[in-house]
Each structure stands twice: as C-alpha cells, then as structure tokens.
Design an enzyme around this catalytic site. Structure first.
Site, PDB file in Angstrom:
ATOM      1  N   GLU A  56       3.233   1.229   2.531  1.00 33.98           N
ATOM      2  CA  GLU A  56       4.355   0.339   2.965  1.00 33.98           C
ATOM      3  C   GLU A  56       5.262   1.266   2.130  1.00 33.98           C
ATOM      4  O   GLU A  56       6.888   0.642   2.377  1.00 33.98           O
ATOM      5  CB  GLU A  56       3.683  -0.653   2.803  1.00 33.98           C
ATOM      6  CG  GLU A  56       2.960  -1.239   4.159  1.00 33.98           C
ATOM      7  CD  GLU A  56       2.371  -2.980   3.264  1.00 33.98           C
ATOM      8  OE1 GLU A  56       1.970  -3.579   4.653  1.00 33.98           O
ATOM      9  OE2 GLU A  56       2.162  -2.427   2.282  1.00 33.98           O
ATOM     10  N   ASN A  78       0.810  -0.998  -0.298  1.00 42.67           N
ATOM     11  CA  ASN A  78      -0.148   0.119  -0.190  1.00 42.67           C
ATOM     12  C   ASN A  78       0.907   1.235  -0.057  1.00 42.67           C
ATOM     13  O   ASN A  78       2.392   0.845  -0.131  1.00 42.67           O
ATOM     14  CB  ASN A  78      -1.152   0.137   0.873  1.00 42.67           C
ATOM     15  CG  ASN A  78       0.013   0.151   2.269  1.00 42.67           C
ATOM     16  OD1 ASN A  78       0.741   1.304   3.271  1.00 42.67           O
ATOM     17  ND2 ASN A  78      -0.539  -0.771   3.206  1.00 42.67           N
ATOM     18  N   ARG A  79       0.336   2.068  -0.143  1.00 39.19           N
ATOM     19  CA  ARG A  79       0.459   3.761   0.084  1.00 39.19           C
ATOM     20  C   ARG A  79       1.808   3.822   0.590  1.00 39.19           C
ATOM     21  O   ARG A  79       3.544   4.108   0.748  1.00 39.19           O
ATOM     22  CB  ARG A  79      -0.359   5.015  -0.374  1.00 39.19           C
ATOM     23  CG  ARG A  79       0.804   6.121  -0.752  1.00 39.19           C
ATOM     24  CD  ARG A  79      -0.061   7.361  -0.575  1.00 39.19           C
ATOM     25  NE  ARG A  79      -0.982   6.842   0.688  1.00 39.19           N
ATOM     26  CZ  ARG A  79       0.023   7.829   2.445  1.00 39.19           C
ATOM     27  NH1 ARG A  79       1.354   8.038   2.212  1.00 39.19           N
ATOM     28  NH2 ARG A  79      -0.530   7.763   3.003  1.00 39.19           N
ATOM     29  N   ASP A 116      -7.793  -8.702   0.121  1.00 37.49           N
ATOM     30  CA  ASP A 116      -7.361 -10.210  -0.609  1.00 37.49           C
ATOM     31  C   ASP A 116      -7.939 -10.053  -1.880  1.00 37.49           C
ATOM     32  O   ASP A 116      -7.644 -10.879  -2.430  1.00 37.49           O
ATOM     33  CB  ASP A 116      -7.570 -10.727   0.422  1.00 37.49           C
ATOM     34  CG  ASP A 116      -7.019 -11.059   2.209  1.00 37.49           C
ATOM     35  OD1 ASP A 116      -5.895 -10.216   1.984  1.00 37.49           O
ATOM     36  OD2 ASP A 116      -8.511 -10.604   3.265  1.00 37.49           O
TER      37      ASP A 116
END
Length: 497
Positions: free
Chosen positions: A220, A217-218, A286
């Site tokens: 991370e 994600n952004r 997911d």
C-alpha cells in the site's frame, strides 16, 4: 534524523523494560470505529470427491464463529486488558444478531452497534479440512451507509471519543468509513485532543489526512506514494513522503516476514519479525492496531507501543484462525519460562495449542482430576492416556474447585504444586487449571479426540463422554493399578518437582 535497527532481543535490561511496558497495556481505553464482520469457520474431513463435480466432499464436524474486521480489533484490545468502545453498523439479519451477541459477551466492551435494515452484515465463511482451507465464501454490502445512519454514527463516535483515550479507524472498505466519515472523525479527534490511528484500505489516503498514525502495509505504501518500498532506506523515504503529503504524524509500515518499520519525520525504527512459527496470518493487522492503540492509551512512548505490537503480531500468526494476543502471551514471549513450567498454561492457551496440534493431524487426548497426591496409580493412568493419543492435556481442579468437591475436608495441596507435579511427567504435554466443579466447559473448549478416565467410571457416568462421542471422538476407561501398588504418598521428588 536518526534511524535504529532494533534487534530481536533487547540487551542491558531493555527486555525487562518492555515487559514492564506490556504490563501497562490495560491502563487505557480505546474507541474503535469501523467495519464489523462475522468470521465463521466450518471444520471437517474431506476423504472423497463428489460424484457431482470434481470437488471434495467436506464432512462437517464443528463450527466456530468469531468477531472479525474491526470487531477483531476490539477483541484484541480487551485481550491485553484495555477497555474498548465499539461503534459500527450491522444489518437486520441473523448474522448481525450473532455478531452483536458475540461482541456483547466480551467483557470490557461498550458496544454501539447500529442496525441498518436494508443492509447485509459482512460474513466471511471458511471451510477447512485437515488444517487446509478448501473455500472461503463472503457475504457483504460495501455500499456507503444510509445518510441518517451515518450521521448517528458520527454523533455517537464523537461523544464516545471524549470518554476514551485513543481512537482507531479500522477501514475494511465495507461502507462504514466511506465518504467524508474518516475526515470528520479525524477533525473531531483533533478538537477533543485525542490521538487517532488509521488502519487504511485502498490507495486513496486523502480521507485520512491529519491522522496521528497510519498503518499501511509495504504494498500500500508503494502504491500510494509511487516510490519503491523494499529496503529499510526505501521504506523510510516513501513513508516520509506519505507523511508530508497528507499531514500525518507517523507511519507504522507492516512488512510481512521483514517485520515492521515505524517512521516519523524525525526518526525511524525497524523491528525484525517476531514470529516463531507461522500458522495463519488472518487478523494479524488487527492485532497490531489494537496493541499499538492500547500502548498509546497507556501513555507509552510510540516506539515502545510499536515494539509491543510487533511482538503481538508474531504471536497471533502462530495461532489458528482469527486470533488475539493476550497480555499473558506477550509477557510469556518477553519473559519466557523454561522446562516443565512451560507446560502449565491457561485454558485459552491450551485451546489454541490443541487446535494447532489437530491441524498437524495429531490426536489430542484429555483427562482431569484433583491429583492431590500424585502416586503410581495416577502415573499409570496418564501413561495409558498418552499411549492412545499424540498429545495429552491434563486439567486439574483449582484450589477453590477442589475445596468445594471436598466439602471443606482435609487440606488440599496448592494448585500450582499439583500442576507442577503433572508437568514433570513425560506422558503429559500440557496442564491447565479449571475452576468449575466439573471439566465440562474445558472439554467443550478443547474438543479432544480422546477422553480418558479410570475404569472405575462407567462410560455413562464420565463427564463429557456423550459430547466427545458426539463429535466423533473416543472414550477410554483406563486400567487401574491395584490399591496396594499405588503407594500412599507422593512420588519421589524427581517425579514431582
């Protein structure tokens, strides 16, 4: 290098192309290796405070258990029609048994769930009242696997890899993908010439080096690279730094309300968020991993698979709880129906919509029947039913069910026509078709607050009455019109189109 901002709708026939791509999602098979979890939901009402502490008292009404974590990736893969193999580890405890049973009941899944006796199965338990989370309680053991279990997992996953098309590593930092396991699985995928996707956790991406696709994600992405990752341009720069640093082929960066970005060293695509209504973001990642993998397994271009994953994410955040996006859901978003046809849905969709209505505090009603020749008596009953609830769902017998109940008697009008008749009525909010001889399974799934049948039925004879009353719902015996006033045929076409 090229960079494309993909519009919310695709012009010049591209939407039809994407819908055709969605129809291919079930053609492949995907191996999932990762942390299996059990998601438990306890629903109830909180109308008073505890005299023992300043906390609400939750009066429990129902419980729901769902596969979570990597097991939810598996659920989403099968929801779009693809086959899945699942390799994971559970504890020797009741939660592990429950999770194994839930996964085993899914069609299209080949489960390889190892049991480690000293391990605790990961369980996330959520308590909800009136659509709001009150508390989440977790049970977990994030320690690395026992070395012998880890070696068995690697052997099984490597063998299964050769029989599937794409592999996903779904890492929730619960121990299954600890240590060198990701690196060894990525090496095995390269030897088997199988693409491998990583849905990572944490900020150390060295174990994921060499993956074909990674899904940070952004936040991370920003933490791993130390670079800003707010704008499209910053996302591209940071993602390419990550790809170069770890030898990864592509990054699909999830950006919350800003959608997603797919970046390779040569190209970049930015997809705006597709959500129409956000109810619950649990499990959206997911879904993205599952649809991306199913698309790659179906040999779709990577950008097309990512587009479909973006559409699927927009669908699941509009559902309640840990949800899945089915192939029909994706096609409905790409090829929307309008008017009364939009009221006719599958039972699964009706269940999800009923839950959304309840979360808004609305009372959900239910009735059922063959409705072979819709007449004024039916309309009168349905109007009474709707007056007793905020939203009314009507279940109609399928053609096969209606023929069985008729014992091969006179001709039954097709279920599509009967459903369309019902959907044309303003008193009816949703119509679904059921194939069983009785609506009991449908009632249990929908969990209505109100069950309605005609007054010619005694309460004791109404299918599902005891069940509905057992969870606090009510049963209505609707007034019937005199037979002489019901009419002998169908309603005028304005009511039955």
């Amino acid at each position: 290098m090229t960079e494309t901002r993909v519009p919310r709708t695709w012009q010049d026939g591209a939407a039809a192309d994407l819908a055709e791509a969605a129809r291919q999602l079930g053609r492949g098979s995907v191996l999932v290796v990762g942390d299996a979890m059990l998601d438990r939901y306890f629903y109830g009402e909180a109308r008073r405070m505890s005299p023992e502490a300043p906390v609400p008292v939750l009066s429990l009404q129902r419980e729901l258990s769902m596969p979570g974590g990597a097991a939810n990736v598996v659920r989403n893969i099968t929801a779009v029609g693809a086959a899945a193999a699942f390799v994971s580890v559970v504890g020797d405890d009741p939660a592990g048994s429950d999770l194994t049973a839930l996964i085993g009941r899914q069609s299209g899944v080949e489960p390889w769930l190892l049991v480690q006796g000293s391990r605790v199965t990961t369980v996330k338990t959520r308590f909800l009242a009136h659509g709001q989370h009150l508390l989440r309680a977790d049970t977990e053991d994030p320690a690395p696997l026992d070395p012998r279990i880890a070696e068995r997992l690697l052997r099984i996953a490597t063998d299964v890899m050769s029989a599937t098309t794409v592999t996903i590593l779904s890492d929730y930092s619960k121990g299954v993908l600890a240590g060198d396991i990701p690196a060894r699985l990525i090496e095995a995928a390269h030897k088997a010439n199988r693409p491998i996707i990583v849905d990572p956790r944490g900020y150390d991406y060295r174990p994921y080096a060499g993956a074909d696709v990674i899904m940070p994600n952004r936040r991370e992405l920003q933490a791993v690279t130390g670079l800003p990752a707010e704008t499209d341009e910053e996302i591209v720069v940071a993602a390419r730094d990550l790809l170069s640093r770890f030898g990864i082929g592509a990054a699909l960066v999830t950006r919350s309300e800003h959608g997603m970005s797919l970046i390779t060293l040569a190209e970049a695509w930015h997809f705006p968020a597709e959500a129409l209504d956000v109810h619950d973001v649990a499990g959206a990642g997911d879904t993205v991993a599952a649809v991306l993998a199913a698309g790659m397994a179906a040999k779709l271009p990577l950008a097309a698979a990512a587009r479909l994953a973006n559409v699927a994410a927009g669908i699941v955040v509009g559902k309640v709880g840990t949800a899945a996006a089915r192939q029909d859901d994706i096609l409905a978003r790409l090829e929307p129906v309008s008017g009364n046809r939009a009221k006719i849905v599958s039972r699964d969709v009706a269940v999800e919509q009923a839950e959304r209505w309840r979360r808004r505090g609305w009372r959900v009603g239910f009735t059922n029947g063959r409705f072979d020749r819709l007449h004024q008596g039916h309309v009168h009953l349905l109007e009474q039913a709707r007056s007793g609830c905020d939203r009314l769902i009507v279940a109609v017998n399928s053609d096969a069910s209606a023929r069985r109940l008729k014992n091969g008697g006179r001709h039954i009008r097709p279920e599509a026509d009967r459903a369309a008749d019902l959907a044309s009525l303003s008193s009816v909010d949703l119509v679904c078709v059921f194939d069983e001889d009785t609506p009991l399974t449908t009632i249990a799934a929908l969990h209505p607050d109100l069950l309605v049948k005609g007054s010619d039925h005694a309460v004791a004879d109404i299918v599902g009455a005891d069940m509905v009353e057992g969870w606090g719902g009510t049963v209505m015996r609707a007034e019937l019109l005199p037979a002489s006033s019901r009419g002998n045929g169908r309603l005028p076409s304005s009511h039955a189109s």
